[in-house]
Scaffold this motif. Sequence first.
Motif, PDB file in Angstrom:
ATOM      1  N   LYS A 160      40.804  37.556  45.178  1.00 42.21           N
ATOM      2  CA  LYS A 160      41.589  36.321  45.179  1.00 42.21           C
ATOM      3  C   LYS A 160      42.132  35.998  46.565  1.00 42.21           C
ATOM      4  CE  LYS A 160      46.249  37.790  43.915  1.00 42.21           C
ATOM      5  NZ  LYS A 160      47.285  37.691  42.870  1.00 42.21           N
ATOM      6  N   ASN A 161      42.006  36.940  47.494  1.00 46.33           N
ATOM      7  CA  ASN A 161      42.416  36.695  48.878  1.00 46.33           C
ATOM      8  C   ASN A 161      41.233  36.665  49.826  1.00 46.33           C
ATOM      9  OD1 ASN A 161      45.453  36.600  48.907  1.00 46.33           O
ATOM     10  ND2 ASN A 161      45.143  38.503  47.773  1.00 46.33           N
ATOM     11  N   SER A 162      40.027  36.529  49.244  1.00 41.82           N
ATOM     12  CA  SER A 162      38.789  36.446  50.031  1.00 41.82           C
ATOM     13  C   SER A 162      38.608  37.642  50.963  1.00 41.82           C
ATOM     14  CB  SER A 162      38.747  35.137  50.843  1.00 41.82           C
ATOM     15  OG  SER A 162      37.422  34.852  51.236  1.00 41.82           O
ATOM     16  N   SER A 163      39.033  38.823  50.479  1.00 38.94           N
ATOM     17  CA  SER A 163      38.870  40.057  51.264  1.00 38.94           C
ATOM     18  C   SER A 163      37.501  40.653  50.936  1.00 38.94           C
ATOM     19  CB  SER A 163      39.991  41.044  50.937  1.00 38.94           C
ATOM     20  OG  SER A 163      41.248  40.474  51.210  1.00 38.94           O
ATOM     21  N   TYR A 164      36.478  40.011  51.462  1.00 39.55           N
ATOM     22  CA  TYR A 164      35.095  40.335  51.096  1.00 39.55           C
ATOM     23  C   TYR A 164      34.748  41.791  51.363  1.00 39.55           C
ATOM     24  CZ  TYR A 164      29.987  40.163  50.996  1.00 39.55           C
ATOM     25  OH  TYR A 164      28.661  40.405  50.715  1.00 39.55           O
ATOM     26  N   GLU A 165      35.061  42.271  52.559  1.00 40.28           N
ATOM     27  CA  GLU A 165      34.672  43.638  52.931  1.00 40.28           C
ATOM     28  C   GLU A 165      35.374  44.669  52.052  1.00 40.28           C
ATOM     29  OE1 GLU A 165      35.801  41.366  55.022  1.00 40.28           O
ATOM     30  OE2 GLU A 165      34.074  40.891  56.307  1.00 40.28           O
ATOM     31  N   SER A 166      36.646  44.431  51.768  1.00 39.12           N
ATOM     32  CA  SER A 166      37.388  45.359  50.910  1.00 39.12           C
ATOM     33  C   SER A 166      36.831  45.342  49.485  1.00 39.12           C
ATOM     34  CB  SER A 166      38.873  44.997  50.878  1.00 39.12           C
ATOM     35  OG  SER A 166      39.454  45.195  52.154  1.00 39.12           O
ATOM     36  N   ALA A 167      36.521  44.156  48.986  1.00 38.41           N
ATOM     37  CA  ALA A 167      35.930  44.049  47.648  1.00 38.41           C
ATOM     38  C   ALA A 167      34.607  44.800  47.586  1.00 38.41           C
ATOM     39  CB  ALA A 167      35.725  42.581  47.280  1.00 38.41           C
ATOM     40  N   LYS A 168      33.832  44.693  48.643  1.00 41.74           N
ATOM     41  CA  LYS A 168      32.525  45.372  48.680  1.00 41.74           C
ATOM     42  C   LYS A 168      32.708  46.893  48.661  1.00 41.74           C
ATOM     43  CE  LYS A 168      28.030  44.971  50.936  1.00 41.74           C
ATOM     44  NZ  LYS A 168      27.672  46.395  51.063  1.00 41.74           N
ATOM     45  N   LEU A 169      33.677  47.400  49.412  1.00 46.85           N
ATOM     46  CA  LEU A 169      33.945  48.842  49.413  1.00 46.85           C
ATOM     47  C   LEU A 169      34.340  49.327  48.019  1.00 46.85           C
ATOM     48  CD1 LEU A 169      35.965  49.229  52.745  1.00 46.85           C
ATOM     49  CD2 LEU A 169      33.761  50.289  52.241  1.00 46.85           C
ATOM     50  N   LEU A 170      35.169  48.542  47.332  1.00 48.48           N
ATOM     51  CA  LEU A 170      35.609  48.919  45.989  1.00 48.48           C
ATOM     52  C   LEU A 170      34.439  48.888  45.007  1.00 48.48           C
ATOM     53  CD1 LEU A 170      38.938  46.904  45.962  1.00 48.48           C
ATOM     54  CD2 LEU A 170      38.775  49.392  45.807  1.00 48.48           C
TER      55      LEU A 170
ATOM     56  N   ALA B  91      38.179  35.065  41.739  1.00 46.17           N
ATOM     57  CA  ALA B  91      37.293  34.718  42.857  1.00 46.17           C
ATOM     58  C   ALA B  91      36.917  33.241  42.794  1.00 46.17           C
ATOM     59  CB  ALA B  91      36.040  35.597  42.822  1.00 46.17           C
ATOM     60  N   VAL B  92      36.681  32.742  41.580  1.00 42.35           N
ATOM     61  CA  VAL B  92      36.383  31.319  41.397  1.00 42.35           C
ATOM     62  C   VAL B  92      37.599  30.482  41.788  1.00 42.35           C
ATOM     63  CG1 VAL B  92      35.972  29.539  39.641  1.00 42.35           C
ATOM     64  CG2 VAL B  92      34.593  31.641  39.648  1.00 42.35           C
ATOM     65  N   TRP B  93      38.778  30.927  41.344  1.00 45.73           N
ATOM     66  CA  TRP B  93      40.014  30.228  41.707  1.00 45.73           C
ATOM     67  C   TRP B  93      40.145  30.112  43.225  1.00 45.73           C
ATOM     68  CZ3 TRP B  93      44.294  32.455  44.259  1.00 45.73           C
ATOM     69  CH2 TRP B  93      45.422  31.631  44.337  1.00 45.73           C
ATOM     70  N   HIS B  94      39.886  31.210  43.943  1.00 44.40           N
ATOM     71  CA  HIS B  94      39.999  31.175  45.402  1.00 44.40           C
ATOM     72  C   HIS B  94      38.929  30.279  46.013  1.00 44.40           C
ATOM     73  CE1 HIS B  94      39.728  32.495  49.607  1.00 44.40           C
ATOM     74  NE2 HIS B  94      41.011  32.761  49.480  1.00 44.40           N
ATOM     75  N   ALA B  95      37.724  30.334  45.469  1.00 48.01           N
ATOM     76  CA  ALA B  95      36.642  29.492  46.000  1.00 48.01           C
ATOM     77  C   ALA B  95      36.985  28.010  45.856  1.00 48.01           C
ATOM     78  CB  ALA B  95      35.334  29.819  45.286  1.00 48.01           C
ATOM     79  N   LEU B  96      37.663  27.645  44.782  1.00 51.25           N
ATOM     80  CA  LEU B  96      38.066  26.249  44.590  1.00 51.25           C
ATOM     81  C   LEU B  96      39.077  25.807  45.643  1.00 51.25           C
ATOM     82  CD1 LEU B  96      38.459  26.182  40.704  1.00 51.25           C
ATOM     83  CD2 LEU B  96      36.751  24.930  42.037  1.00 51.25           C
ATOM     84  N   GLN B  97      39.931  26.755  46.080  1.00 49.73           N
ATOM     85  CA  GLN B  97      40.950  26.417  47.081  1.00 49.73           C
ATOM     86  C   GLN B  97      40.369  26.330  48.488  1.00 49.73           C
ATOM     87  OE1 GLN B  97      43.907  25.844  45.460  1.00 49.73           O
ATOM     88  NE2 GLN B  97      42.707  26.532  43.687  1.00 49.73           N
ATOM     89  N   THR B  98      39.383  27.160  48.770  1.00 50.81           N
ATOM     90  CA  THR B  98      38.918  27.313  50.157  1.00 50.81           C
ATOM     91  C   THR B  98      37.487  26.845  50.405  1.00 50.81           C
ATOM     92  OG1 THR B  98      38.091  29.553  49.765  1.00 50.81           O
ATOM     93  CG2 THR B  98      40.423  29.320  50.401  1.00 50.81           C
ATOM     94  N   GLY B  99      36.696  26.721  49.326  1.00 53.52           N
ATOM     95  CA  GLY B  99      35.281  26.401  49.499  1.00 53.52           C
ATOM     96  C   GLY B  99      34.428  27.598  49.876  1.00 53.52           C
TER      97      GLY B  99
END
Length: 487
Positions: free
Chosen positions: A98-108, A129-137
């Motif tokens: 939800k904070n677009s922390s892609y690298e951290s999500a990938k590690l998890l 993740a969808v909620w965040h994508a709607l806010q940021t694109g």
Amino acid sequence: MPGPGSQNGRASPPKSENIHGLVRAGDVAAVQRKLQENPALLNDKNPVMCQTPLHVAAGYNNTEIVKFLLDWQGQGADRVEVEAKNMYGETPLHMAVKNSSYESAKLLLERGVHTGAKANNGMSPLHLAVWHALQTGDCSTVNLLLSYNADCNAKDDEGKIPLNHIPGGAGNEMLLQLLTRHMEEQRKQKALMTCHEQQSMAEFEEAISQIVGLQELKMQLRRWARGMLFDEKRRAMGLGIATRRAPHMAFLGNPGTGKTMVARILGKLLHMIGILPTDKVTEVQRTDLVGEFVGHTGPKTRRKIKDAEGGILFVDEAYRLIPSQKSDDKDYGLEALEEIMSVMDSGKVVVIFAGYCEQMKRVIASNDGFCRRVTMFFDFDDFTTTELAEILLLKMNSLTDTSLLYGFRLHRSCTRGAVGELIARGTTEEWLKQMNGGLVDTLLVNARENLDLRLDFSCNDAETMITITLEDLEAGLRQISRQRHLR
């Protein structure tokens, strides 16, 4: 579509000497020092938000710290709780996506965290993740979760799947297409599964849902289940592959933490996914294995091993096989342990050694081959009051006709939160450590007795006659307290 506990609009973090502040600041060296000084801080929850250091590191995408925490092997410390939940019921994966922390999500995700974990409002990581994508694109974390087969049909508490939260109109086409495509792919995958496979997986998830806590063990079980399904497909394709074996294990924890119950569930699960030919669990203690005279222990132990073949040999209080003090008299417990160790490479039986963490160190040190053969260690932590409430609700929702509470129900006011608060108020830390899950059965029996005391013989209302209330549970706790003070 709200994102509970969001960290959007991050400001520069204030300097802080507590571990959560150091993690937020990205100070890897300071975090390392803190954990070396006090390993118990690894899963420490901060005030108000109840977030662990891993929650904070994942939310702020401090990937070096995320990796350090995941790899932490400090002496005497538990492993990091990758599925720990904050006050909103969010796991570190929720925080990352939800904070677009892609690298951290990938590690998890690479560590096998559960993509279907749900927050208190029922939202999965894919919802957020969808909620965040709607806010940021930015759809990167949505793509990442979908690459790990996150369920596109998971529903939140409003009954909405992630796709339902995407409004129509310009700007959202790519996200809509992405989810729609993956929903179709998952539909096709499900259609390709045989009825047998679907039933097996449904039974598997139902059984796993009965285990409270123990996220690391659940993750390992899901890995085994997926591996067995893929092995079936490989063999169906004519590929010659080795037979998979379950490793021998050690369950470490205090009484009442569920070690025996989990061993029984594990037997069913390992049989269900094809790793064991039977689901039997043979439970033994020292008296079942050790004889009183020379020559008795070997045959006695071998008979129990034979009984357990094809399933699990569960050695409870295994530390009792090794005397705590050296004695001139020969103790036959070590002979029993050596008999068990001699068959552990045969593949005919899976052995689980269980006992208190400290005392089990004697068993580990007693045989040079122990750690070579026992490759998986699971810590059974003392239950929290919330987990005890969850156990109580599970028991009441799955009563059989042999249960002392069969036919009874809980009043709707007996929610997990209310029962958890009640247990927290009516017990002490010492109680919980000594009783753990054993508290629940005694509490329910006492509560039923209080219901009988509370009812008037003129009562003819069927619901009232079988409904246990918070008042009954509270009286049940008071009765346990009185009994403990009499000891």
